[in-house]
Design an enzyme around this catalytic site. Sequence first.
Site, PDB file in Angstrom:
ATOM      1  N   ILE A 131       2.572  -4.244  -3.004  1.00 18.43           N
ATOM      2  CA  ILE A 131       3.079  -4.684  -2.123  1.00 18.43           C
ATOM      3  C   ILE A 131       2.700  -3.806  -0.422  1.00 18.43           C
ATOM      4  O   ILE A 131       3.376  -2.788  -1.157  1.00 18.43           O
ATOM      5  CB  ILE A 131       4.319  -5.965  -1.918  1.00 18.43           C
ATOM      6  CG1 ILE A 131       4.708  -6.751  -3.080  1.00 18.43           C
ATOM      7  CG2 ILE A 131       4.286  -5.853  -0.825  1.00 18.43           C
ATOM      8  CD1 ILE A 131       6.030  -8.029  -3.058  1.00 18.43           C
ATOM      9  N   ASP A 168       3.590   0.416   5.461  1.00 20.67           N
ATOM     10  CA  ASP A 168       3.265   0.570   6.395  1.00 20.67           C
ATOM     11  C   ASP A 168       2.500   1.543   6.186  1.00 20.67           C
ATOM     12  O   ASP A 168       2.269   2.681   7.722  1.00 20.67           O
ATOM     13  CB  ASP A 168       4.547   0.515   7.237  1.00 20.67           C
ATOM     14  CG  ASP A 168       5.554  -0.223   7.612  1.00 20.67           C
ATOM     15  OD1 ASP A 168       4.888  -1.660   8.066  1.00 20.67           O
ATOM     16  OD2 ASP A 168       6.906  -0.433   7.687  1.00 20.67           O
ATOM     17  N   THR A 169       2.494   2.023   4.805  1.00 23.16           N
ATOM     18  CA  THR A 169       1.971   3.203   4.398  1.00 23.16           C
ATOM     19  C   THR A 169       0.946   3.339   3.784  1.00 23.16           C
ATOM     20  O   THR A 169       0.571   1.941   3.205  1.00 23.16           O
ATOM     21  CB  THR A 169       2.311   4.228   3.653  1.00 23.16           C
ATOM     22  OG1 THR A 169       2.958   3.893   2.628  1.00 23.16           O
ATOM     23  CG2 THR A 169       3.891   4.212   4.443  1.00 23.16           C
ATOM     24  N   HIS A 211       0.224   4.301   0.929  1.00 19.06           N
ATOM     25  CA  HIS A 211       0.367   3.900  -0.297  1.00 19.06           C
ATOM     26  C   HIS A 211      -0.368   2.171  -0.837  1.00 19.06           C
ATOM     27  O   HIS A 211      -0.600   3.005  -2.331  1.00 19.06           O
ATOM     28  CB  HIS A 211       2.118   3.969  -0.785  1.00 19.06           C
ATOM     29  CG  HIS A 211       2.443   3.514  -1.754  1.00 19.06           C
ATOM     30  ND1 HIS A 211       2.235   2.639  -2.133  1.00 19.06           N
ATOM     31  CD2 HIS A 211       2.904   4.037  -2.676  1.00 19.06           C
ATOM     32  CE1 HIS A 211       2.734   2.413  -3.441  1.00 19.06           C
ATOM     33  NE2 HIS A 211       3.472   3.917  -3.941  1.00 19.06           N
ATOM     34  N   SER A 214       3.003  -0.470 -11.394  1.00 20.57           N
ATOM     35  CA  SER A 214       1.396  -0.152 -11.974  1.00 20.57           C
ATOM     36  C   SER A 214       0.727   1.326 -11.480  1.00 20.57           C
ATOM     37  O   SER A 214      -0.399   1.074 -12.255  1.00 20.57           O
ATOM     38  CB  SER A 214       1.389  -1.157 -10.184  1.00 20.57           C
ATOM     39  OG  SER A 214       1.228  -2.757  -9.795  1.00 20.57           O
ATOM     40  N   PHE A 215       0.787   2.176 -10.907  1.00 21.48           N
ATOM     41  CA  PHE A 215       0.234   2.830 -11.167  1.00 21.48           C
ATOM     42  C   PHE A 215       0.062   3.764 -12.062  1.00 21.48           C
ATOM     43  O   PHE A 215      -0.535   4.572 -12.985  1.00 21.48           O
ATOM     44  CB  PHE A 215       0.686   4.690 -10.151  1.00 21.48           C
ATOM     45  CG  PHE A 215       0.074   5.521  -9.808  1.00 21.48           C
ATOM     46  CD1 PHE A 215      -1.284   5.760  -9.677  1.00 21.48           C
ATOM     47  CD2 PHE A 215       0.074   6.636 -10.833  1.00 21.48           C
ATOM     48  CE1 PHE A 215      -2.253   6.851  -9.308  1.00 21.48           C
ATOM     49  CE2 PHE A 215      -0.401   8.156 -10.550  1.00 21.48           C
ATOM     50  CZ  PHE A 215      -1.667   8.102  -9.746  1.00 21.48           C
ATOM     51  N   GLU A 216       0.974   3.376 -13.393  1.00 26.00           N
ATOM     52  CA  GLU A 216       1.175   3.900 -14.691  1.00 26.00           C
ATOM     53  C   GLU A 216       0.714   2.569 -15.758  1.00 26.00           C
ATOM     54  O   GLU A 216       0.470   3.027 -16.489  1.00 26.00           O
ATOM     55  CB  GLU A 216       2.568   4.315 -15.100  1.00 26.00           C
ATOM     56  CG  GLU A 216       3.167   4.887 -14.360  1.00 26.00           C
ATOM     57  CD  GLU A 216       3.943   4.979 -13.087  1.00 26.00           C
ATOM     58  OE1 GLU A 216       4.029   5.954 -11.982  1.00 26.00           O
ATOM     59  OE2 GLU A 216       4.472   3.678 -12.343  1.00 26.00           O
ATOM     60  N   ARG A 253       2.359 -16.345  -7.025  1.00 28.64           N
ATOM     61  CA  ARG A 253       1.950 -16.128  -7.986  1.00 28.64           C
ATOM     62  C   ARG A 253       2.291 -15.064  -8.688  1.00 28.64           C
ATOM     63  O   ARG A 253       1.836 -15.624 -10.357  1.00 28.64           O
ATOM     64  CB  ARG A 253       1.085 -15.171  -7.350  1.00 28.64           C
ATOM     65  CG  ARG A 253      -0.549 -15.081  -6.374  1.00 28.64           C
ATOM     66  CD  ARG A 253      -1.201 -13.600  -5.772  1.00 28.64           C
ATOM     67  NE  ARG A 253      -1.374 -14.712  -4.515  1.00 28.64           N
ATOM     68  CZ  ARG A 253      -1.357 -14.917  -3.553  1.00 28.64           C
ATOM     69  NH1 ARG A 253      -0.791 -14.954  -2.929  1.00 28.64           N
ATOM     70  NH2 ARG A 253      -2.798 -15.743  -2.604  1.00 28.64           N
ATOM     71  N   VAL A 299       2.837  -5.215  -9.900  1.00 27.95           N
ATOM     72  CA  VAL A 299       2.309  -5.748  -8.285  1.00 27.95           C
ATOM     73  C   VAL A 299       2.732  -4.955  -7.744  1.00 27.95           C
ATOM     74  O   VAL A 299       3.578  -3.899  -7.316  1.00 27.95           O
ATOM     75  CB  VAL A 299       3.603  -7.156  -8.137  1.00 27.95           C
ATOM     76  CG1 VAL A 299       4.463  -6.569  -8.008  1.00 27.95           C
ATOM     77  CG2 VAL A 299       3.597  -7.211  -6.824  1.00 27.95           C
TER      78      VAL A 299
END
Length: 158
Positions: free
Chosen positions: A83, A86-87, A89, A58-60, A128, A81
């Site tokens: 998700i 724990d970080t 990110h 998704s960053f791209e 979704r 997507v």
Amino acid sequence: MSGSGAPTIEVTRVEDARVAIVAAQWHPKVTDGLLAGALRALEDSGVTDHTVIRVPGSFELPVASLHAAKSGYDAVVALGVVIRGDTPHFEYVCQAATDGLMQVGVTTGVPIGFGVLTCDNDPQALDRAGLPDSREDKGYEATQAALSTLAAVRQLKV
């Protein structure tokens, strides 16, 4: 689950439109479902001139969407997507994708269908993704939104 208050978007007939679908590869079950929904929406709208571009994640999506918009496509649909983990990110990628795609649409004037799921867990994303057991089809909806916006913008230019 959200979804209350969602508009009913009529399938817009824009047979002459050139559409690029930019889809992330992360979480392939989800992104492949989103892509299938987008392709169904194009078919329902009579769009036959389309290209699918796959990017890593998704960053791209924003940079590939920008190149598609600048290459003469009438609309771009971005699918991905993210998700939560724990970080931090999740927050960074979601914000970058959202801001980047909005910037592409505003600076180029090309409608961008926002089909990036931002979910807390896998079941939410699967629900979704437009799969047979899903309650929503966000790939289809994002494509409808882009085509409906394209039709509205075209009316302004008449």
